[in-house]
Scaffold this motif. Sequence first.
Motif, PDB file in Angstrom:
ATOM      1  N   SER A   1       1.351   6.453  -6.922  1.00 39.21           N
ATOM      2  CA  SER A   1       0.164   7.153  -7.424  1.00 39.21           C
ATOM      3  C   SER A   1       0.298   8.682  -7.318  1.00 39.21           C
ATOM      4  CB  SER A   1      -1.069   6.680  -6.652  1.00 39.21           C
ATOM      5  OG  SER A   1      -0.955   7.024  -5.279  1.00 39.21           O
ATOM      6  N   ILE A   2       1.100   9.150  -6.375  1.00 39.63           N
ATOM      7  CA  ILE A   2       1.265  10.622  -6.238  1.00 39.63           C
ATOM      8  C   ILE A   2       2.508  11.104  -6.944  1.00 39.63           C
ATOM      9  CG2 ILE A   2      -0.017  10.612  -4.064  1.00 39.63           C
ATOM     10  CD1 ILE A   2       2.622  10.866  -2.609  1.00 39.63           C
TER      11      ILE A   2
ATOM     12  N   HIS B   1       0.829  -1.207   0.000  1.00 38.18           N
ATOM     13  CA  HIS B   1       0.000   0.000   0.000  1.00 38.18           C
ATOM     14  C   HIS B   1       0.862   1.256   0.000  1.00 38.18           C
ATOM     15  CE1 HIS B   1      -3.827  -1.975   0.188  1.00 38.18           C
ATOM     16  NE2 HIS B   1      -3.617  -2.545   1.384  1.00 38.18           N
ATOM     17  N   THR B   2       1.951   1.226   0.757  1.00 34.35           N
ATOM     18  CA  THR B   2       2.849   2.385   0.804  1.00 34.35           C
ATOM     19  C   THR B   2       3.463   2.635  -0.565  1.00 34.35           C
ATOM     20  OG1 THR B   2       3.335   1.948   3.122  1.00 34.35           O
ATOM     21  CG2 THR B   2       4.872   3.346   1.913  1.00 34.35           C
ATOM     22  N   ILE B   3       3.953   1.569  -1.197  1.00 32.83           N
ATOM     23  CA  ILE B   3       4.585   1.724  -2.518  1.00 32.83           C
ATOM     24  C   ILE B   3       3.556   2.214  -3.533  1.00 32.83           C
ATOM     25  CG2 ILE B   3       5.696   0.470  -4.397  1.00 32.83           C
ATOM     26  CD1 ILE B   3       6.917  -1.382  -2.292  1.00 32.83           C
ATOM     27  N   ALA B   4       2.330   1.611  -3.485  1.00 32.41           N
ATOM     28  CA  ALA B   4       1.285   2.042  -4.426  1.00 32.41           C
ATOM     29  C   ALA B   4       0.944   3.515  -4.222  1.00 32.41           C
ATOM     30  CB  ALA B   4       0.048   1.163  -4.239  1.00 32.41           C
TER      31      ALA B   4
ATOM     32  N   HIS C   1       8.273   8.967  -7.279  1.00 28.50           N
ATOM     33  CA  HIS C   1       9.004   7.783  -7.745  1.00 28.50           C
ATOM     34  C   HIS C   1      10.315   7.587  -7.012  1.00 28.50           C
ATOM     35  CE1 HIS C   1       6.018   7.409 -10.882  1.00 28.50           C
ATOM     36  NE2 HIS C   1       6.255   8.680 -11.270  1.00 28.50           N
ATOM     37  N   GLN C   2      11.024   8.676  -6.741  1.00 25.46           N
ATOM     38  CA  GLN C   2      12.320   8.541  -6.072  1.00 25.46           C
ATOM     39  C   GLN C   2      12.138   7.999  -4.650  1.00 25.46           C
ATOM     40  OE1 GLN C   2      15.334   8.862  -7.436  1.00 25.46           O
ATOM     41  NE2 GLN C   2      16.143   8.120  -5.473  1.00 25.46           N
ATOM     42  N   GLN C   3      11.115   8.519  -3.961  1.00 24.32           N
ATOM     43  CA  GLN C   3      10.875   8.012  -2.623  1.00 24.32           C
ATOM     44  C   GLN C   3      10.472   6.535  -2.654  1.00 24.32           C
ATOM     45  OE1 GLN C   3       8.141  10.435  -0.448  1.00 24.32           O
ATOM     46  NE2 GLN C   3       9.330  12.335  -0.695  1.00 24.32           N
ATOM     47  N   ALA C   4       9.736   6.149  -3.702  1.00 23.25           N
ATOM     48  CA  ALA C   4       9.381   4.733  -3.826  1.00 23.25           C
ATOM     49  C   ALA C   4      10.626   3.883  -4.033  1.00 23.25           C
ATOM     50  CB  ALA C   4       8.413   4.527  -4.978  1.00 23.25           C
TER      51      ALA C   4
END
Length: 606
Positions: A365-366, A358-361, A369-372
Amino acid sequence: MQRPAARPPMRFSTQTLLLQLGVVLLVVVLSAGVHTWLTYGRIGAEAENQALTLARTVASDPSVRADVLAISEQPGTPPPAELLAGPLMATAEAARTRTGALFVVITDETGLRLAHPDPGRLGEKVSTDPSEALAGREVTTRNTGTLGPSAGAKVPVYAPGTETIVGEVSVGYSMESVGQSVARDIGPVALAAAGALLTGVLASFLLRRRLQRLTLGLEPEEISTLVHDQVAVLQGVDDGVIGVSADGRISVFNAAAQRLLSQPDLAGTPWADAPVPEQLKALTLPDATEGDAIELVAGGRVLVVSARKALHRREDLGWVIMLRDRTELQQLTRQLDAVGTMSTALRAQRHEFANQLHTIAGLMSIGQHQQARDYLAGLAATGPLKFPVDQAELLQDPYLQAFVGAKGVEADERGVALRIGPETLVRGQVTEPQDVTTVLGNLIDNAVNAAVAGSSPDRWVELEVLDEPDDDGGTLHIVVADSGDGLGAGTDAEAVFVEGFTTAGTMSGAAATAAKGSGAPGFSRSSGGQGLGLALARQLARRRGGDVRVLEAGSPGGPGAVFMASLPRTTAGSSTTDRPAAGSRETTGTEHAAAIRDTAGRDNDA
């Protein structure tokens, strides 16, 4: 015409009675006959000796010797009338009349009669051979002469003052008188034989009644059928059967009982001295409750045991003890417990995976990308699974990682921290997961229970695992400590390994199983299969050539007890480089126990 009904066969007890009567009668008759024959021989021998004595007396008489010499020196033999009136005849008849002999005969050197009870026989040659006596030998004989059968003796007559044989003396006692003596002696023998026969008959009747009572009135064919059925039942079942007779001896010890108790056939052994667990003997005590089932560990097996009284027509026949093997069921139960524990851990990890996804999704979604990417990098660095076990990375074996991790989740849910000791080093792979699960799972579960029940606010369990390489398979050494209150004052360390007792309260997990009468508080009889863990673990370890023992008993307030287990031939594939020697195992465990005490002391001071 209807044939008559066949007569029923004679009962075995009746056949036995008749056979015994026949044997008794035969023995009595033979005994009486042998006694009669021996008596006849003894009395005949006595008659021969008496005849020999009388013959010697007559032959040694100087007048007899002189008279026989005088007649021998005469040409020819005196006429019968002269011999009848002569001194030899008078001497011989006087001796015969005085002693009751059948005859006393005196002859010259040629065997002609010089004295004889029958005057018509005087001057004639004797009817029996006199050659041995005339040759200088004394002989005893039993033969039949002119006067009938006799037992007698022949003695040579020597000339006065010389060794020249001038005749012989023959003395005989009638065998009819010997028979009369035997007849007189045989009367008491006949009475004794009749008494023995009567006693034998009475004993046979008593034996018949006892035989019927012992065999419950059954015929041999019926007994044979019962024996065959008993053997088929006892040897055909997987349950162990022990029969204890009313006199306290083992009467039945079937093959299953021998296998379950690892004992040879103990049939005939006194039950009180039999090498079986004391719990079995306690079931047959007078105050024992019939039908109660208990669990015990014997020969590395978990057994369910029950005992029942055996009665037949109100007669006490003893006890029947049934042994049922629950080892496989216990092992399966423990495996299911392990699977359940790991399932619980995986269930918790599933929630963690869901949160991570859920965190990655959300980040994707926002547009973050770098934080993911950074979040994924952090997950890759820490690993996808994170068990609540400190220093879990020290366990290299996947099986140990999963099992100890699952135990860590279970302990964490109870507020206990499970940590891996810094000296843990396992380079091989576990090859016997079932045995390792049983021993390691028991030690960790007991330690967690002790930590929860202990008085220390800091609840922890520390595990250290080492493997030692060997040509036949590596040995796994396990040391488990906890923060509980120890075994308790006065508790024997060996008592905790006796099945059937468990702690409740503040005892350390190392004391989760203990023996009756140990004196430790909180001990009680187990139920539902509890109180078998440490006993089963030790049995399993010793069956493999290892052991489970107490290194430290612990103290109130912590740290608690320290346990060490050695499991030979449970790992493979480890390197022998830079590994501890076999002789260092005990030193490592003792040093580890001391290190735990020091660490706990520093934590309490802090």
